[in-house]
Design an enzyme around this catalytic site. Structure first.
Site, PDB file in Angstrom:
ATOM      1  N   HIS A   1      20.526   9.108  -6.504  1.00  0.00           N
ATOM      2  CA  HIS A   1      19.390   8.956  -5.595  1.00  0.00           C
ATOM      3  C   HIS A   1      18.035   9.115  -6.280  1.00  0.00           C
ATOM      4  O   HIS A   1      17.181   8.217  -6.222  1.00  0.00           O
ATOM      5  CB  HIS A   1      19.504   9.976  -4.462  1.00  0.00           C
ATOM      6  CG  HIS A   1      20.541   9.647  -3.450  1.00  0.00           C
ATOM      7  ND1 HIS A   1      20.259   9.042  -2.244  1.00  0.00           N
ATOM      8  CD2 HIS A   1      21.886   9.833  -3.455  1.00  0.00           C
ATOM      9  CE1 HIS A   1      21.365   8.875  -1.553  1.00  0.00           C
ATOM     10  NE2 HIS A   1      22.385   9.348  -2.263  1.00  0.00           N
TER      11      HIS A   1
ATOM     12  N   HIS B   1      27.445   5.510  -7.501  1.00  0.00           N
ATOM     13  CA  HIS B   1      27.199   6.164  -6.215  1.00  0.00           C
ATOM     14  C   HIS B   1      28.416   6.076  -5.303  1.00  0.00           C
ATOM     15  O   HIS B   1      28.758   7.048  -4.608  1.00  0.00           O
ATOM     16  CB  HIS B   1      25.985   5.546  -5.522  1.00  0.00           C
ATOM     17  CG  HIS B   1      25.658   6.207  -4.211  1.00  0.00           C
ATOM     18  ND1 HIS B   1      25.969   5.638  -3.000  1.00  0.00           N
ATOM     19  CD2 HIS B   1      25.087   7.408  -3.936  1.00  0.00           C
ATOM     20  CE1 HIS B   1      25.586   6.457  -2.021  1.00  0.00           C
ATOM     21  NE2 HIS B   1      25.049   7.536  -2.563  1.00  0.00           N
TER      22      HIS B   1
ATOM     23  N   ASN C   1      30.292   9.376  -3.652  1.00  0.00           N
ATOM     24  CA  ASN C   1      29.842   9.574  -2.271  1.00  0.00           C
ATOM     25  C   ASN C   1      30.922   9.303  -1.228  1.00  0.00           C
ATOM     26  O   ASN C   1      31.165  10.137  -0.360  1.00  0.00           O
ATOM     27  CB  ASN C   1      28.633   8.692  -1.961  1.00  0.00           C
ATOM     28  CG  ASN C   1      28.134   8.905  -0.542  1.00  0.00           C
ATOM     29  OD1 ASN C   1      27.586   9.951  -0.211  1.00  0.00           O
ATOM     30  ND2 ASN C   1      28.358   7.918   0.325  1.00  0.00           N
TER      31      ASN C   1
ATOM     32  N   ILE D   1      22.692   5.645   1.733  1.00  0.00           N
ATOM     33  CA  ILE D   1      22.970   6.792   2.586  1.00  0.00           C
ATOM     34  C   ILE D   1      23.087   8.022   1.715  1.00  0.00           C
ATOM     35  O   ILE D   1      23.388   7.901   0.522  1.00  0.00           O
ATOM     36  CB  ILE D   1      24.246   6.594   3.419  1.00  0.00           C
ATOM     37  CG1 ILE D   1      24.331   7.638   4.523  1.00  0.00           C
ATOM     38  CG2 ILE D   1      25.476   6.626   2.536  1.00  0.00           C
ATOM     39  CD1 ILE D   1      25.360   7.345   5.576  1.00  0.00           C
TER      40      ILE D   1
ATOM     41  N   HIS E   1      25.473  13.439  -7.754  1.00  0.00           N
ATOM     42  CA  HIS E   1      25.139  12.639  -6.578  1.00  0.00           C
ATOM     43  C   HIS E   1      23.626  12.497  -6.402  1.00  0.00           C
ATOM     44  O   HIS E   1      23.073  11.414  -6.555  1.00  0.00           O
ATOM     45  CB  HIS E   1      25.765  13.275  -5.331  1.00  0.00           C
ATOM     46  CG  HIS E   1      25.629  12.439  -4.096  1.00  0.00           C
ATOM     47  ND1 HIS E   1      25.974  12.900  -2.852  1.00  0.00           N
ATOM     48  CD2 HIS E   1      25.182  11.169  -3.897  1.00  0.00           C
ATOM     49  CE1 HIS E   1      25.763  11.948  -1.949  1.00  0.00           C
ATOM     50  NE2 HIS E   1      25.268  10.898  -2.566  1.00  0.00           N
TER      51      HIS E   1
END
Length: 868
Positions: free
Chosen positions: A534, A720, A724, A868, A529
């Site tokens: 990110h 993602h 997520n 997010i 993740h």
């Protein structure tokens, strides 16, 4: 002689047209949002703006010619006379973050001709969000549309006036000469090359790089110090966005931190910040996450003298009615907190404290999570379906350095597993692609000795699984290992556990699965993740804004997939990944979490992020030109991979159509100066700790450009989404997916073993679900799993007129249709009873890669970006 009524030359036509258009007015319409704070208008700013208007300080726009250069200004496009937004005072924006439209009227100037850009000056006291400018009936052109989507601050905040370009697309070499200098200057402004600056302010538009030196807070005490990630062989890491904050007093290499109350104001370039709706969601997240910073007296009031759940029924009450507020808590809140800041956390309207939605994993069947079938299914269709590998040697070996870590070869023997191979020998099972492994041994072993000096008591694990004839997996052995007590060089001590459904042995097997899941949860959050989505994406965002003009086709292609990423990451560094933050509270690696992710970055490669390459590398697929996606899955019913390949192919088709329109051959890729600067800076600065790696695409061919852009888009969208948005559905019930362990496996003859024998649920919760981290983890994943109402999903754009190229708009529509077809295919597969991994004992249909979604906690939807 007969005379034609039509001009006899183009010159006569031009003269006639100019004469005809003298005195002509060009009508325009500007769409913008006035300044707001969350969802409420800033009344002070609104009043000041009205005063400014009355004093003649307005918002002006000047058109820039795309056809005529100014010889007195380096042949830059001629700049026209100012026109002003009309009726600012009487046009009242709604009380939400809504749009307002304003008329603007320009005098037509023959020196301007066709405008290709415009200058805007904001003489008000406050900023506004400029969405679009549309000009109608421009002589010689017709309609001209400008997509802006940018915050415009008062003019005195800028050294250079703000310039916006029309929605046409140009390679750098094809840019009309009058616009070329404006294009180059805009990139200089975004790089901040000509500025001496300290701490960056909210109106700054500077994209620059920094190390991850903002995680620790040594001024708070040595226990809050953390190593700088990036810029060293020991701790390599992608770069993050620069803030310019001063260093801490204690350590000049560590950047000072913001107070929690300032989290919403962490610097990222203003256009990278969340919109008002997303900001509201972030505020809700902060409030839900308050337990991490609650004063000790509130913690004591909440949990009393215990930090443990007594039973599964007590955990289930969190979804059925919430927790009872302890005596004294309401008085403490009213005496010590301003306004309604804790409204999200503490309800005073009769509702109980911290009531959570029911996670899907226990919605239909409260015990299905305990089964081996559901445990294995979630490795293919859960929140971390990107780690399982095919076993290709037995026993599993280790790649750890033997001189440092001794012999780390697995202690699983054929006696442990051969009776569970449906009559096959181990060699036959390997040859027939029947054995798979969830291998968290090498990744965690080097850190375990230090991790276990904290409150954590964890193992490194290997989990072997067998592929049944019906396409499901079954776990057949779990190996739990600890560093050798005499030193790392002596290897490890291991114990192997096998399935059991009887007595205390079944409870021990449940514990073994729990320890394996703790490893997997840490890998999921910190690697799959945070790092793989990110962190690695942020340098792509920064480099694109520094080196690719908004006019550049690749900027237009990728920009939607970068939406909100820098803000999400900057906010995460304030409350999630920082020292003492949420991640260290709820993940077993504790204060070593981010340092561990740096170790994982050492093995990260960009080409392996392409889904087909990843599947092949993990041995769960093989190349097959006859297969629909060029690869054949060795676990046919692998929901993440099957749906992911559908999306990968759709994305690549779209990217190929797009790139082929602008790049007709490899030489055009090689000669594109902005593209080459972007790729060079991305490698050399953004991922500079990996810049010498030979595996980077050279960006010399159309194929390399297409594959690279497809990979970037897939990471930011489908990858993602898969790891997520199912977090609450699967992990909102913590016993199903524990993230930490506080006790080792109970040994026979101990009180812990007796408790395991007599009250296995209580023993399990004591080990894997301490109360406060559990509540904090549940609150965190609930917020992370939600879609806001302004979400953009794969294939969508925030404006329909983002380009003037009709072929590209048609290709975009084709992409959307492909995604709709994928949705229909996913729905059909989820109804196919033969595909058992798409539903499973917990009855959770696999919808994480279903492209669209409604707002909220839906367990589906693929947003365009990591926001997010």
């Amino acid at each position: 002689m007969l005379h034609s009524k039509y001009p006899t030359s183009s010159q006569d036509t031009t003269v006639d047209t100019q004469h005809k258009n003298e005195g002509k007015k060009i009508k325009g319409r500007v769409v913008l949002m006035k300044k707001v704070v969350l969802d409420v208008n800033d009344l002070k700013a609104s009043i000041l703006d009205r005063v400014d208007e009355l004093l003649g300080k307005a918002v002006s726009l000047r058109l820039i010619s795309s056809v005529n250069g100014d010889p007195e200004n380096e042949l830059k496009g001629k700049v026209g006379k100012p026109a002003y937004l009309e009726n600012w005072v009487t046009t009242i924006a709604p009380l939400t973050a809504g749009e307002a439209a304003f008329d603007v009227t320009f005098d037509w100037e023959k020196e301007i001709g066709v405008p290709g850009a415009f200058v805007v000056r904001n003489e008000h006291h406050s900023e506004f969000y400029l969405k679009t400018l549309t000009l109608e009936d421009v002589p010689g052109e017709g309609r001209v549309h400008f997509v802006c989507n940018s915050w415009v601050y008062p003019a005195d905040k800028y050294k250079k006036d703000r310039v916006f370009f029309s929605n046409k697309t140009y390679l750098s070499s094809d840019t009309p000469k009058p616009l070329q200098k404006f294009r180059e200057e805009e990139l200089v402004n975004l790089r901040g090359d000509d500025e001496e600056r300290g701490e960056l302010q909210e109106w700054d538009r500077v994209y620059d790089y920094a190390y991850y030196n903002d995680l620790g807070n040594p001024d708070k005490g040595p226990e809050y110090a953390r190593p700088v990630l990036g810029g060293s062989i020991e701790y390599p890491y992608p770069r993050r966005g620069k803030t310019g904050r001063p260093a801490t007093k204690t350590d000049p290499n560590t950047e000072s931190r913001l107070k929690l109350i300032q989290i919403l104001n962490v610097y990222v370039p203003r256009d990278e910040r969340f919109g008002p709706i997303k900001m509201s969601d972030l505020l809700a997240y902060v409030l839900k996450s308050i337990p991490q910073v609650l004063k000790p007296e509130i913690r004591d009031l909440l949990v009393g003298n215990k930090d443990e759940f007594e039973s599964m029924e007590e955990v289930l009450k969190l979804y059925e009615g919430g927790l009872e507020l302890p005596d004294g808590i309401l008085k403490y809140i009213s005496d010590s907190t301003p306004g309604e800041i804790f409204k999200e956390l503490f309800r005073t309207d009769g509702e109980k404290f911290l009531k959570f939605p029911v996670p899907q994993v226990i919605k239909e069947d409260k015990s299905a999570w305990r089964t081996d079938e559901e445990f294995a299914r979630e490795l293919l269709a859960g929140v971390n379906p990107v780690t399982i590998r095919r076993l290709q040697e037995f026993p599993p070996s280790s790649e750890l350095d033997r001189e440092v870590y001794g012999d780390q070869t697995s202690q699983i023997t054929k006696e442990h597993i051969e009776h569970n191979l449906n009559g096959l020998t181990i060699d036959e099972a390997i040859m027939n692609n029947k054995l798979f492994i969830l291998n968290h041994h090498d990744a965690w072993m080097p850190y375990l000795r230090r991790i276990n000096t904290t409150s954590t008591k964890a193992y490194a694990s290997r989990t072997l699984l067998f592929l049944n004839n019906d396409g499901t997996l079954k776990p057949i052995a779990i190996e739990l290992s600890l560093p050798h007590p005499d030193g790392d060089q002596f290897g490890c001590i291991s114990k192997v556990y096998t399935p059991s459904s009887q007595g205390v042995e079944s409870s021990i097997w449940q514990f073994a699965k729990g320890y394996a899941l703790v490893n997997d949860s840490g890998c999921h959050q910190l690697f799959s993740h945070w790092l793989r989505a990110h962190a690695v994406t942020e340098p792509f965002v920064i480099a694109a804004n520094r080196q690719l003009s908004v006019l550049h086709p690749i900027h237009k292609l990728l920009h939607p997939h970068f939406r909100g990423t820098m803000n999400a990451n900057a906010s995460a560094r304030q409350v999630l990944t920082n020292a003492g933050g949420v991640i260290e509270e709820i993940i077993f690696a504790s204060k070593f979490s981010m340092e561990w992710s740096s170790a994982m970055y050492k093995d990260w490669t960009f080409p392996d992020q392409a889904l087909p390459a990843d599947l092949i590398k993990r041995g769960v697929a093989v190349e097959d030109s006859s297969a629909s996606h060029g690869v054949r899955l060795l676990i046919e019913d692998y929901p993440y991979a099957a749906d992911g390949l559908e999306l990968w192919t759709a994305i690549k088709t779209w990217v190929k159509d797009y790139c082929s329109f602008y790049y007709k051959n490899d030489q055009m890729v090689q000669n594109d100066s902005e593209l080459q600067s972007w790729w060079k800076e991305l490698r050399g600065v953004g991922h500079s700790d990996k810049k010498e790696e030979p595996w980077w695409p050279k960006m010399q061919t159309c194929d390399e450009l297409i594959e690279s852009c497809t990979t970037i888009i897939y990471i930011a969208s489908a990858h993602h989404a898969a790891i997520n948005y199912g977090q609450y559905s699967i992990g909102g019930f913590v016993p199903n997916r524990p993230t930490l362990s506080r006790r080792f496996m109970p040994e026979e003859g101990t009180p812990e073993y007796e408790e395991l024998r007599t009250n296995p649920d209580k023993a399990f919760l004591k080990t894997f679900a301490p109360q406060l981290p559990t509540l904090l983890g549940m609150a965190t994943v609930e917020i992370l799993s939600r879609h806001p109402t302004d979400e953009l999903y794969l294939g969508q754009r925030d404006t329909a007129e983002w380009t003037t190229d009709a072929d590209i708009l048609q290709a975009s529509e084709d992409f959307k249709k492909n995604l709709e077809a994928i949705e229909a295919k996913i729905e059909k597969m989820n109804k196919d009873e033969r595909l058992k991994n798409r539903f499973g004992p917990a009855k959770i249909p696999y919808t994480l890669l279903y492209p669209s979604s409604e707002p909220g906690l839906t367990n589906k939807g693929v947003p365009t970006s990591i926001n997010i």
